[in-house]
Design a protein around this motif. Structure first.
Motif: not given
Ligand SMILES: [Zn+2]
Length: 708
Positions: A331-337, A371-372, A550-552, A557-559
């Motif tokens: 998902s793009k909005s969750k930053g996982t795309f 990711l974890a 991972i966080e970055a 991705t969200k940005q």
């Protein structure tokens, strides 16, 4: 064993989008397999190319005010750079827009014509008089005939309704905004039904397909007459004009797989080889790696084309599932795309190669990237187990070098050699998860050995004696020999593991070659220990997965998503969203089949079906049934229903369904089945087999609510 000749392909990425981590599941899987085959001494070549044709490319190029050729050239550069940085090594990376691909389109087309498989049919389609082009459903927007929502696509609405573009109210071209007009045009169809018997036999007996895939094809397509495939598009179209049908172009899906052969020809031209030796030679094993979404083309249409034109049929089509992230669609909005490039900006590609490999099996299951879990697994398996062997021994090797004769290690080296064929067989079957479990065992044993030998203690004791002029020289020599032996054993056990891992972790293999001054060139390198040589200075090989990386990556991705929203407005976001399924741009499965819409019904007809929101409160497999899950559905207020649903292949872990909402047909006649009474139906989409998708109501819906 004599050398095998193996030709391998991955599906061609479409030129209208960037490579993302979902794509990488397949390219990593294939690259590992190819590297394994090469290491085993087989003659193995890996070909791929950009898939470059279709209306989507012209439209994307127009937006950037460049030609389609310029557009695909730039995308190809990006794709190749992403692949290279993930360690994916092709023998040739081509394009479908080449004379080489055209040559085989022409050859195969002539063969299909000659076999009498091509027929002409007239199709009525929307046409944009301003853009002067026919419009695929994706490029038509209008008001949903079912719910009245404006600005919906030509084939489906947010409300879930599907319809044909001609039913859309107030249709507008998404390209020019004008009202399209219906125009007739001539399309060319391939009557694959004439090859039904051949295809049924190939699916059943060739051994080229995974069982679940063969069963799916038999149950879904081969049980009925096969639809004729629409393989042409009228001008203007970015593609190859059909030589014997001026003004018509081969549809992008016709030339895409032929790109495999075109890419091979480019390689042959560079290496002075003959294309027939690779594509018309029954001794060559052709292996295709593809995702389950394009199974249809590669297992029915493609073998039919190859057969007609006298090319070798695939020995194996390896089909994998989709990538989910944390159990959900990317998902793009969750930053996982996550784009491949975004990942590379923050994390070591070895992590993803390792993690994907650990999750790869020979089945069609989806692969989940948690990711974890990736972090924990890489830290424990690679850093904590494998690399630890080298880091705890190599630093003493500067002093000792490797022993002249391989020391007694209690049988550890021999034990790892003995696992060679088990591990090789797992790689051969694409069961990398199984191979890794075996390899990690070698690692545990090696670590236990080092723990017991404690070279760090030996080193200290030796240093103490070395400083002491009174020390007994024999005792000093003995300590030195024990230190050298433990280092020699430790590094040799490490090297064995790295040989086994090298298809997955080529960078670790290069680092190990450098450390030990000895190349890894063959699977049999595990059999012969290195002795008597010097060891180079140990440089760090791999760090723990950085949490902040991972966080970055998620943040970037969200940005990117946010930036594309702001920059280009709503329109661009919609274009990107459609890009989520790149293949949809080229129209997937159903579009090639002229599947008719159902007859029109009245609202009264519709309301006869009592559709309710239900919650799955129990879900279990019916052991004796091939296709069924037994579900208990709550309709609220203590009402439950028992249902047998044919979704076993799509939901192999039924317990994961518990708690989820579904759409439920509450007034269908109960059916007495072999395993019990089925009191209703759950609503799902998809062609069947592993491709069945339950439909979930949006959040907030409660069991028992009626749909209307
Ligand atoms: Zn609607």
């Amino acid at each position: 064993m004599s050398e095998r000749k193996i030709l391998v392909t991955s599906a061609l990425p479409y030129a209208n989008g960037q490579i993302h981590i979902g794509h990488l599941v397949e390219y990593i899987q294939t690259d590992v397999w190819v590297r394994f085959q090469k290491l085993r001494g087989n003659r193995c070549l890996y070909f791929c190319a950009d898939d470059t044709h279709g209306a989507a490319i012209t439209i994307a190029a127009d937006k950037k005010k460049i030609t389609p050729e310029e557009f695909i050239a730039a995308v190809s550069q990006d794709h190749q750079k992403d692949f290279a940085d993930f360690g994916i090594e092709f023998d040739n990376y081509g394009s479908t827009n080449t004379p080489e691909t055209f040559r085989f389109c022409d050859e195969i087309w002539k063969a299909i014509r000659k076999a009498g498989l091509v027929v002409e049919k007239e199709i009525e389609q929307y046409y944009d008089p301003e853009a002067k082009r026919f419009l695929a459903d994706r490029y038509i927007r209008g008001t949903c005939p079912k719910c009245g929502k404006t600005d919906q696509y030509g084939d489906n609405c947010e409300c879930g309704a599907t319809y044909s573009a001609t039913d859309l109210i107030d249709p507008k071209s998404a390209i020019s905004g004008t009202t399209p007009e219906l125009r007739k045009s001539k399309h060319l169809f391939v009557e694959v039904e004439k090859l039904h018997e051949f295809l049924a036999d190939w699916v059943e007996h060739s051994g080229a397909l995974q069982n679940e895939v063969a069963n799916f094809l038999k149950g879904q397509f081969l049980c009925d007459p096969l639809y004729a495939w629409d393989v042409s598009r009228p001008a203007p179209y970015f593609g190859f004009e059909i030589p014997d049908s001026p003004g018509n172009y081969w549809y992008v899906w016709f030339d895409a797989p032929i790109g495999y052969i075109g890419s091979t020809l480019q390689w042959c031209q560079k290496h002075g080889e003959n294309i027939e030796d690779w594509w018309k030679n029954p001794d060559v094993e052709i292996h295709h790696f593809i995702g389950k979404d394009i199974c249809y083309f590669h297992t029915l249409f493609w073998p039919a084309m190859l057969k007609m034109a006298g090319f070798t049929l695939p020995r194996k089509v390896h089909i994998h599932g989709f990538l989910t992230v944390d159990g959900e669609k990317m998902s793009k909005s969750k930053g996982t795309f996550v784009l491949a490039r975004t990942y590379l900006n923050h994390l070591d590609p070895a992590y993803l190669r390792y993690f994907f490999a650990s999750k790869t099996s020979s089945h069609v299951d989806d692969l989940d990237l948690n990711l974890a879990e990736m972090e924990a697994k890489v830290n424990a398996d690679l850093v904590g187990n494998i690399v630890n062997i080298a880091s705890r021994t190599a630093k003493f090797a500067n002093l000792t070098g490797l022993a002249e004769v391989y020391p007694d290690d209690g049988g550890l080296f021999a034990q790892a050699v003995a696992q060679s064929e088990t591990i090789a067989e797992a790689f051969e079957q694409c069961d990398y998860g199984k191979a890794l479990r075996s390899i990690l065992e070698c690692g545990f044993r090696a670590n236990k050995y080092i723990e017991e030998m404690a070279p760090w203690t030996l080193r200290k004791q030796w240093a103490a004696l070395d400083k002491d002029p009174q020390a007994d020289p024999a005792a000093k020599d003995e300590l030195f020999a024990r230190l050298r032996d433990s280092v020699t054993v430790g590094l040799n056990l490490f090297r064995q593991i790295v040989v086994y891992l090298s298809p997955i972790l080529p960078t670790l293999a290069r680092q190990t070659e450098e450390l030990l001054g000895s190349p890894i060139t063959s699977w049999s390198d595990v059999e012969k220990p290195l002795v008597g040589s010097n060891v180079n200075e140990y440089k760090y090989m791999m760090t723990r997965v950085p949490k902040e990386g991972i966080e970055a990556m998620i943040e970037e991705t969200k940005q990117l998503e946010e930036a594309s929203r702001v920059q280009a407005g709503e329109e661009q976001v919609q274009a990107d969203a459609a890009g989520v399924c790149d293949d949809q741009w080229k129209d997937s499965g159903q579009m090639l089949i002229d599947e008719p819409m159902s007859e029109t019904i009245t609202i009264d007809d519709f309301t006869k079906v009592d559709l309710r929101v239900g919650r799955i409160v129990q879900a279990e497999q019916v052991k004796e049934a091939r296709k069924l899950l037994k579900l208990k559905i709550s309709l609220g207020g203590g009402h439950t229903r028992q249902v047998f649903a044919g979704i076993k292949a799509a939901y192999p872990e039924p317990e994961k369904l518990v708690g989820r909402l579904v759409i439920f047909v509450a007034n269908s006649q109960p059916r007495q089945m072999k395993f019990g009474l089925s009191e209703g139906m759950v609503v799902a989409s998809g062609p069947g087999g592993p491709d069945v998708f339950l439909t979930f109501p949006d959040e907030g819906a409660k069991p028992g609510m009626r749909l209307h």
